[in-house]
Design a protein around this motif. Structure first.
Motif, PDB file in Angstrom:
ATOM      1  N   ARG A   1      -5.516 -14.776  -1.876  1.00  0.00           N
ATOM      2  CA  ARG A   1      -6.130 -15.287  -0.649  1.00  0.00           C
ATOM      3  C   ARG A   1      -5.440 -14.742   0.607  1.00  0.00           C
ATOM      4  O   ARG A   1      -6.071 -14.554   1.631  1.00  0.00           O
ATOM      5  CB  ARG A   1      -6.089 -16.822  -0.635  1.00  0.00           C
ATOM      6  N   SER A   2      -4.162 -14.522   0.499  1.00  0.00           N
ATOM      7  CA  SER A   2      -3.451 -14.025   1.692  1.00  0.00           C
ATOM      8  C   SER A   2      -3.770 -12.546   1.899  1.00  0.00           C
ATOM      9  O   SER A   2      -3.900 -11.786   0.933  1.00  0.00           O
ATOM     10  CB  SER A   2      -1.946 -14.175   1.500  1.00  0.00           C
ATOM     11  N   PRO A   3      -3.907 -12.141   3.160  1.00  0.00           N
ATOM     12  CA  PRO A   3      -4.106 -10.714   3.426  1.00  0.00           C
ATOM     13  C   PRO A   3      -2.960  -9.904   2.816  1.00  0.00           C
ATOM     14  O   PRO A   3      -1.786 -10.211   3.012  1.00  0.00           O
ATOM     15  CB  PRO A   3      -4.083 -10.635   4.957  1.00  0.00           C
ATOM     16  N   SER A   4      -3.308  -8.936   2.048  1.00  0.00           N
ATOM     17  CA  SER A   4      -2.296  -8.182   1.290  1.00  0.00           C
ATOM     18  C   SER A   4      -2.617  -6.708   1.353  1.00  0.00           C
ATOM     19  O   SER A   4      -3.729  -6.312   1.718  1.00  0.00           O
ATOM     20  CB  SER A   4      -2.259  -8.636  -0.179  1.00  0.00           C
ATOM     21  N   GLU A   5      -1.605  -5.980   0.961  1.00  0.00           N
ATOM     22  CA  GLU A   5      -1.806  -4.539   0.814  1.00  0.00           C
ATOM     23  C   GLU A   5      -1.765  -4.227  -0.669  1.00  0.00           C
ATOM     24  O   GLU A   5      -0.719  -4.373  -1.309  1.00  0.00           O
ATOM     25  CB  GLU A   5      -0.715  -3.774   1.559  1.00  0.00           C
TER      26      GLU A   5
ATOM     27  N   GLN B   1      -5.451  -2.225   2.614  1.00  0.00           N
ATOM     28  CA  GLN B   1      -5.113  -3.480   3.286  1.00  0.00           C
ATOM     29  C   GLN B   1      -6.393  -4.282   3.476  1.00  0.00           C
ATOM     30  O   GLN B   1      -7.364  -3.778   4.051  1.00  0.00           O
ATOM     31  CB  GLN B   1      -4.491  -3.199   4.646  1.00  0.00           C
ATOM     32  N   LEU B   2      -6.383  -5.471   3.010  1.00  0.00           N
ATOM     33  CA  LEU B   2      -7.606  -6.253   3.139  1.00  0.00           C
ATOM     34  C   LEU B   2      -7.316  -7.734   2.980  1.00  0.00           C
ATOM     35  O   LEU B   2      -6.222  -8.148   2.583  1.00  0.00           O
ATOM     36  CB  LEU B   2      -8.654  -5.792   2.120  1.00  0.00           C
ATOM     37  N   ASP B   3      -8.342  -8.463   3.341  1.00  0.00           N
ATOM     38  CA  ASP B   3      -8.321  -9.903   3.104  1.00  0.00           C
ATOM     39  C   ASP B   3      -8.980 -10.112   1.743  1.00  0.00           C
ATOM     40  O   ASP B   3     -10.204  -9.974   1.615  1.00  0.00           O
ATOM     41  CB  ASP B   3      -9.090 -10.610   4.214  1.00  0.00           C
TER      42      ASP B   3
END
Lengths: 287, 774
Positions: free
Chosen positions: A213-217, A228-230
C-alpha cells in the motif's frame, strides 16, 4: 534394476493381469489352453508389464525464484519439492535426475536410482546459486557476471530432452515468469517425444495478492528495471495481468494433457505432494 | 516587481497571510517530492506483470496523481487566501498593472500667488504639495498618477501616468512654484486630452485641482471652454477650497521716464524712474516701508541708489513713486553708440509675497542722438523766417550755432541723399519735404524704421496734391489713412486749436503737468487729413468732425513713425513758435527711440519665451547675470537657458556674444494677487466643468476612498476550501484503488496518527501492509 511403477502398457509381461475372450485375429500364442480344456472356450492370457521410471526434475534457478516475502524463497520451496520427489522415486527404484536452469541449463545430475543419489540431488540443490536479491533491493548495478537470469523454458527443454533417451516423467518446478508462447513450444517438444510432464508453478503469496500500500520503488529481480508507484493504484491491474498469465499457463498444460499445479510457498509441502501423487496414480490407473 | 507586489498586497487585509498561503502551496509539492525520495525499495520478482499493468494504466495514474496534487495545492492556497481576507476591487476584476486602477490627474497650481505665505509662515505651495502627497498616499496601488503644473501645463512635472508612487512623490518634491499666472484651464485641457487618449472610463478618472485660486485669475470670469464642459461627467473632479487671502504690496513696474537717457561723457546725469506699486488687500504702509531704486551697470555693479517711502492711502490700491536717480558716470558713457544700464527697484517691507517685491529694467544711456533732417537744398526762409528744416535744427540743437555741444547732432540731408547707407548713421530722420523723396528712398526709410529707427514726416508747405502719402504709407507699413488734399477752416471760421483737454500720450508723460498750457496757444490753418487709430493720435484739433488728428505716431516693428499733418511753415501753423515745439520733438525722440515693443529686448516675463530683437540675432544661450535679491542661491547667476526656451527664473540675462545686451526678466505682476476667489465665484466656475466635489485638504484619503471599498471574499473562499477538502477526500478514496476498509485520506491519516499517538502505538505502514497482504 527394474522400477516399481506399473506400465500403463499391457502386453507381454511377467505378471498375469487378466483373461480376455478370443476374437478372430488375436495372436493364438496367448491362448490359455488350460481354460479351453476346462471350459471349451477360447480365452487369451493378458500380462501386465512392469516398467522402470525415469524421473527428470527441473528446478528453476532464475532471479525471480529468489523472491521471498516472508523469508521463504520460492526456490527454497521448489528445492524441497524436488528433493521430496527425488526421494520418493529413488525409494521406488526409479532413476532420477536433477536439472537446474534459468535461461539455460546450469547444472544437471545423471539418471540414477542409487540410494546415495538422493544426497547428490540435495547437495546440488543446496549449493545452487541464485542472483543476489539483496543487490537488487539496494538498487545496485548488476555486474556482468551477476546479471539476474530469466527463465527460458524452450531452451531448457531442448537441452533436457536431448539427454533423455527414453520416455520419462519430467517434473518442472518454476514460477514460469516466461513468455507462455515459449513454454508452449517447450511442451510441444515434450509431447512429441511422448514424455510425461508435471508442471508445478511456485509463487509467493505476495505475488498472488500484491498486498503493498505504501508508495514504493519496485526493482525487478531479473534486471527489468525499477518502477516507482503507488502499489494500491496498480494492484488491480497487476492482479489482472497475473491471472491472465496463470490462465494462459494452465490452458497450455491442459492442451497437452500435462498436469499443472499452482504451489503457494506459504502452504505446506505435503498437501500438494499428496495431491500430485494422487493425480499421478489416477493417471496411471486410467492407463 | 516591487510595485506589483505592492499592488497584490493591497488586495488583502492581511497580506502576510496571503503570502503564507501562497508559500504553503509548496507543502503538498514538497510532500510529493519527498515521498518520491523516501519510497521504500522492494525487490520484486513478478516485475513483468507490474510493468505490464503500469504500461496499461500509466496515463490514468499520472492524471490521477497530478489531479490529486493540484487539488491539494489549491486547497492550501485557497485556505491561505481565505484567511488573508481578500477584497474584491476593480483591480481584481480588471487585473493588475497600468490601467487596472483609477487614472488620477493631479493639477498642482504653481503660479506666482502660490508662493504667498500664510499667517503661520508656510507657503501656499507647500500646503498644496502636502495635500498632493496625502492624495498620492491615499490612492490604491493600481491607480496611475499624472502630475500637471497648474501654471505651466506645457512643462509637465511627469511625462505620462505613473504607477510608481516613489517616482511621483519625487517629482512632487522637485516641484517649485513658478512666477506666472495660474492657467488651470490649459492644465485641465491637458487632463481632458489624457483622458481621451487613454480612454479612461468615467468611473476610473479622478481630477484633483490643487490651487489657491487667486482672485485675479482671468479664467474665473470667463465661460468654461466647451471642451472642458463635460469634464465632471468624464471623471470625478475634486477641488480644494481657496486659500486664505493675505495682504501683499508689489512693484507692478519700474521704468525710466525716458527710455533713452542722454548724458555727456564724464558727467553726471539724472535718470528719472517711475515705480508703480500695487496693493492687494488692506496691507498697511508698514508692509511697504520703502522703495529703493538702484542703477547698476551691465555687470550688476551698483552705480547709484535712491530711496523713497511710498504712501498708500486707505483704500488706495495703486501708487506711483517717481525718483530721480543721479548717476555720476566715472567713465565714457558710450558715445553715440551708448551703453546699457540696469534699474532695480526693490520694495522693502514684509508682505505675503516676496517674489514681486523686486523688479528690474534695462535703460540705454547715450551721449547724443543723431538726427537727420531731409530738406530741400535751398533752405530758404518762408516769410522772412526760417524754413521747416531750419526750425527743426533750431529746436533740436538750440545751442549749435553758439558752439554748444548739445544732446542732438543734427545733420541735413537732401532728398536725393536718402539711402540705406546714409540712414545707417542716424537714429532718427525728420522729413520736411516728403514730396521730393523718390520711391527708392521710401523703401530705404521703411527698412530703416523697421530696424529700429525713427522717421518723422512733416507735411510739406506746398499747395500741390499730396501724392506722396500713398508711397509713405506703403513704405512705412503704417495703418494711417492720409488725405491728399490740404484742408483749411471755413472762411468765417477761426484757425484750428489743439484739443488741450485730451491727455498726453504715454510717451510724453513727462509733459503731462504742462500739457494743456503747451497745447493751448497752437493754431493750425492748413492741414492734411489723417485718420488713424485713437491710440496713435497724439495731437488732435478741437472741434473737427473728421477727428482732426494732427500728429499720429505708431511703432513699426522695432522703430517708430510719426506724421505731422501740418507743415512747419507760418502759413500753415504757428507750432514752431510756441513752447510745445521743442519739448515735443525732444521727448518724442527720447521716448520712442529704443522703446518699440517689437524691438523690446529689455524686458520679458518669467515663464515666457523672450521676444528678442534684431540686436540679439546670433545669440543662442542666455545667462543670468543678476539674480533677484530674494532668490535662493541655488541657481544664482549661473543659470543658462536657450533663447528658444521659456525663461523660468526672473533676473537680468545677458549673452556671451553681446556683452552690452541685457534682458530684464520679471515676474508677472498680475499673478501676484494674493487675494483669493470667493467660494461662490469659484463654485460658479467649477460648475462649468460639471459635477465636482470639495477635497478637504486635511482628509484627502476619506474623499478618495473608493465607494466600492471592497467586498470581503474570506467566507466564500473558506467555503471553497471546504469544498476542495471534500473533493480531495473523495478523490483520494477513489484513486487509492484500495478496499473501502483500507482507504485512507489525509484526514484519516491525521486522525489515525493522533489515535496512535494517544495510545503510544507507533504507526508502521509496513506492518499495516503486511496485515493487508495476509
Amino acid at each position: 534394476m527394474q522400477g516399481m511403477h506399473r506400465s500403463p502398457m499391457q502386453g507381454v509381461s511377467v505378471e498375469f493381469a487378466q483373461h480376455r475372450q478370443y476374437a478372430p485375429g488375436d495372436d493364438t500364442r496367448f491362448l490359455d489352453w488350460k481354460v479351453y480344456g476346462k471350459t471349451d472356450k477360447l480365452y487369451l492370457k493378458q500380462y501386465q508389464k512392469e516398467t522402470n521410471l525415469d524421473l527428470a526434475v527441473l528446478v528453476d534457478l532464475s532471479g525471480s525464484m529468489a523472491y521471498a516475502s516472508n523469508g521463504w524463497r520460492k526456490f527454497d520451496h521448489a528445492a524441497c519439492l524436488a528433493a521430496a520427489m527425488g526421494y520418493l522415486a529413488i525409494k521406488q527404484q526409479d532413476r532420477v535426475s536433477l536439472s537446474l536452469f534459468d535461461d539455460q541449463l546450469r547444472q544437471a545430475t545423471r539418471l540414477s536410482n542409487r540410494q546415495g543419489h538422493w544426497r547428490t540431488l540435495v547437495e546440488a540443490l543446496s549449493t545452487a546459486e541464485l542472483s543476489d536479491p539483496s543487490q537488487a533491493a539496494q538498487g545496485l548495478a548488476h555486474s556482468a557476471e551477476n546479471v539476474p537470469h530469466r527463465t527460458d523454458l524452450a531452451a531448457v527443454f531442448d537441452a533436457v530432452v536431448a539427454k533423455l533417451n527414453q520416455r520419462s516423467l519430467i517434473v518442472l518446478i518454476s514460477d514460469l515468469f516466461d513468455d507462455p508462447a515459449a513454454l508452449e513450444r517447450g511442451l510441444a517438444r515434450l509431447h512429441f517425444r511422448r514424455h510425461d510432464l508435471i508442471v508445478l508453478q511456485v509463487l509467493d503469496p505476495a505475488e498472488l495478492t500484491f498486498p503493498f500500500r505504501s508508495p514504493s520503488e519496485f526493482i525487478g529481480m531479473e534486471a527489468e528495471g525499477r518502477l516507482q508507484l503507488d502499489p494500491a493504484a496498480l494492484r488491480s491491474g497487476y492482479l489482472a495481468a497475473l491471472q491472465q498469465h496463470l490462465g494462459a499457463i494452465e490452458q497450455i498444460t491442459r492442451k497437452y494433457r500435462f498436469d499443472y499445479l499452482l504451489v503457494n510457498t506459504a502452504e505446506p509441502l505435503g498437501p500438494p505432494l499428496s495431491h500430485f501423487m494422487a493425480q499421478r496414480a489416477a493417471g496411471i490407473a486410467k492407463g | 516587481m516591487t510595485l506589483l507586489l505592492a499592488q497584490v498586497a493591497s488586495l488583502f487585509t492581511a497580506p502576510w497571510l496571503a503570502a503564507a498561503g501562497a508559500a504553503a502551496v509548496s507543502i503538498p509539492i514538497a510532500i510529493h517530492l519527498l515521498s518520491r525520495l523516501r519510497r521504500k525499495r522492494e525487490a520484486w520478482g513478478a516485475m513483468r506483470f507490474l510493468l505490464e499493468a503500469y504500461r496499461r494504466h500509466k496515463q490514468r495514474l499520472r492524471f490521477e496523481q497530478w489531479l490529486l496534487l493540484l487539488v491539494r495545492c489549491l486547497l492550501v492556497a485557497v485556505l491561505g487566501l481565505a484567511l488573508a481576507g481578500p477584497i474584491v476591487r476593480g483591480a481584481i476584476t480588471g487585473g493588475l498593472g497600468p490601467g487596472a486602477g483609477r487614472s488620477v490627474h493631479l493639477v498642482l497650481d504653481d503660479s506666482l500667488s502660490s508662493r504667498a505665505d500664510d499667517a503661520d509662515g508656510q507657503s501656499r505651495f507647500d500646503r498644496l504639495k502636502a495635500t498632493a502627497r496625502s492624495v498620492i498616499e491615499a490612492l490604491d496601488a493600481g491607480d496611475t498618477v499624472t502630475l500637471y503644473r497648474g501654471a505651466r501645463p506645457d512643462a509637465a512635472a511627469l511625462t505620462g501616468p505613473r504607477l510608481d508612487r516613489d517616482q511621483v512623490l519625487q517629482a512632487l518634491d522637485r516641484m517649485r512654484p513658478g512666477y506666472g499666472p495660474s492657467t488651470l484651464p490649459a492644465a485641465l485641457e491637458a487632463v481632458r486630452a489624457s483622458l481621451d487618449r487613454d480612454r479612461v472610463s468615467p468611473g476610473d478618472g479622478v481630477v484633483v485641482l490643487l490651487s489657491d485660486f487667486p482672485r485675479s485669475a482671468p479664467y474665473l470670469d470667463e465661460p468654461m471652454d466647451d471642451a472642458l464642459a463635460g469634464l465632471g461627467e468624464r471623471a470625478r473632479v475634486l477641488a480644494v477650497r481657496p486659500a486664505t487671502s493675505s495682504d501683499n504690496v508689489q512693484i507692478e513696474s519700474v521704468a525710466p521716464r525716458r527710455r533713452m537717457v542722454l548724458a555727456q561723457d564724464d558727467a553726471s546725469a539724472t535718470i528719472p524712474v517711475q515705480v508703480r506699486l500695487r496693493r492687494f488687500g488692506g496691507a498697511s504702509d508698514e508692509r511697504a516701508a520703502a522703495v529703493e531704486v538702484a542703477v547698476l551697470d551691465a555687470a550688476g555693479k551698483t552705480l547709484a541708489t535712491a530711496t523713497r517711502r511710498p504712501r498708500l492711502g486707505a483704500g488706495q490700491s495703486v501708487a506711483s513713486v517717481n525718483l530721480d536717480v543721479p548717476v555720476a558716470f566715472d567713465g565714457v558713457v558710450g558715445g553715440e553708440e551708448g551703453r546699457t544700464l540696469l534699474l532695480r527697484a526693490r520694495l522693502e517691507g514684509d508682505d505675503a509675497l516676496a517674489a514681486d517685491n523686486e523688479r528690474t529694467a534695462v535703460v540705454s544711456v547715450r551721449s547724443r542722438l543723431r538726427v537727420g533732417v531731409v530738406d530741400e537744398s535751398a533752405g530758404a526762409a518762408t516769410g522772412g523766417g526760417l524754413n521747416a528744416g531750419g526750425w527743426l535744427r533750431l529746436a533740436l540743437q538750440p545751442g549749435a550755432e553758439a558752439g554748444a555741444n548739445g544732446a542732438m547732432r543734427v545733420s541735413r540731408m537732401l532728398p536725393a541723399d536718402v539711402s540705406a547707407r546714409a540712414l545707417a548713421e542716424l537714429d532718427a530722420v525728420m522729413i520736411v519735404r516728403p514730396d521730393l523723396l523718390p520711391d527708392t528712398a521710401w523703401a530705404d526709410l521703411g527698412a530703416f524704421v523697421r530696424a529700429g529707427g525713427l522717421v518723422w514726416v512733416f507735411a510739406p508747405a506746398v499747395e500741390t496734391t499730396a501724392t506722396w502719402t500713398r508711397a509713405m504709407v506703403g513704405a512705412l507699413g503704417v495703418s494711417w489713412r492720409v488725405g491728399m488734399d490740404v484742408l483749411e477752416p471755413g472762411v468765417d471760421e477761426p484757425a484750428w486749436s489743439l484739443d488741450a483737454e485730451a491727455p498726453p500720450p504715454e510717451a510724453l508723460a513727462v509733459l503731462a503737468a504742462d500739457w494743456a498750457d503747451l497745447l493751448r496757444p497752437v493754431r493750425v490753418v492748413r492741414r492734411l487729413p489723417i485718420a488713424s487709430v485713437p491710440d496713435a493720435a497724439w495731437l488732435r484739433l478741437e472741434g473737427v468732425a473728421d477727428g482732426g488728428v494732427l500728429l499720429a505716431a505708431t511703432y513699426v516693428e522695432d522703430g517708430a513713425a510719426l506724421l505731422l499733418g501740418t507743415a512747419l511753415d507760418a502759413t500753415w501753423t504757428n507750432l514752431m513758435t510756441k513752447p510745445l515745439f521743442v519739448p515735443l520733438l525732444h521727448e518724442s525722440l527720447r521716448s520712442l527711440l529704443g522703446s518699440a515693443p517689437g524691438r523690446e529686448a529689455g524686458e520679458s516675463l518669467a515663464g515666457h519665451r523672450p521676444r528678442l530683437g534684431r540686436a540679439w540675432e546670433g545669440v543662442s544661450l542666455l545667462t543670468r547675470v543678476l539674480a533677484p535679491g530674494w532668490a535662493d542661491g541655488g541657481s544664482g547667476g549661473a543659470l543658462s537657458v536657450g533663447v528658444q526656451e521659456p525663461i523660468e527664473e526672473p533676473g537680468v540675462y545677458g549673452a556671451a556674444e553681446s556683452p552690452g545686451l541685457r534682458l530684464a526678466v520679471n515676474v508677472d505682476a498680475d499673478a501676484g494677487d494674493t487675494q483669493t476667489a470667493d467660494a461662490a465665484r469659484l463654485a460658479a466656475w467649477l460648475d462649468g466643468l460639471g459635477p465636482w466635489e470639495v477635497l478637504e485638504a486635511d482628509q484627502p484619503a476619506a474623499v478618495l476612498s473608493r465607494a466600492d471599498a471592497g467586498t470581503p471574499l474570506g467566507w466564500p473562499l473558506l467555503c471553497a476550501a471546504m469544498a476542495l477538502l471534500l473533493l480531495e477526500t473523495w478523490l483520494a478514496r477513489v484513486m487509492s484503488h484500495a478496499k473501502a476498509a483500507e482507504r485512507r485520506t489525509w484526514t484519516q491519516r491525521i486522525l489515525n496518527t493522533v489515535r496512535h499517538l494517544r495510545h503510544d502505538e507507533p504507526l508502521r505502514d509496513s506492518d499495516a501492509d503486511r496485515k493487508g497482504a495476509a
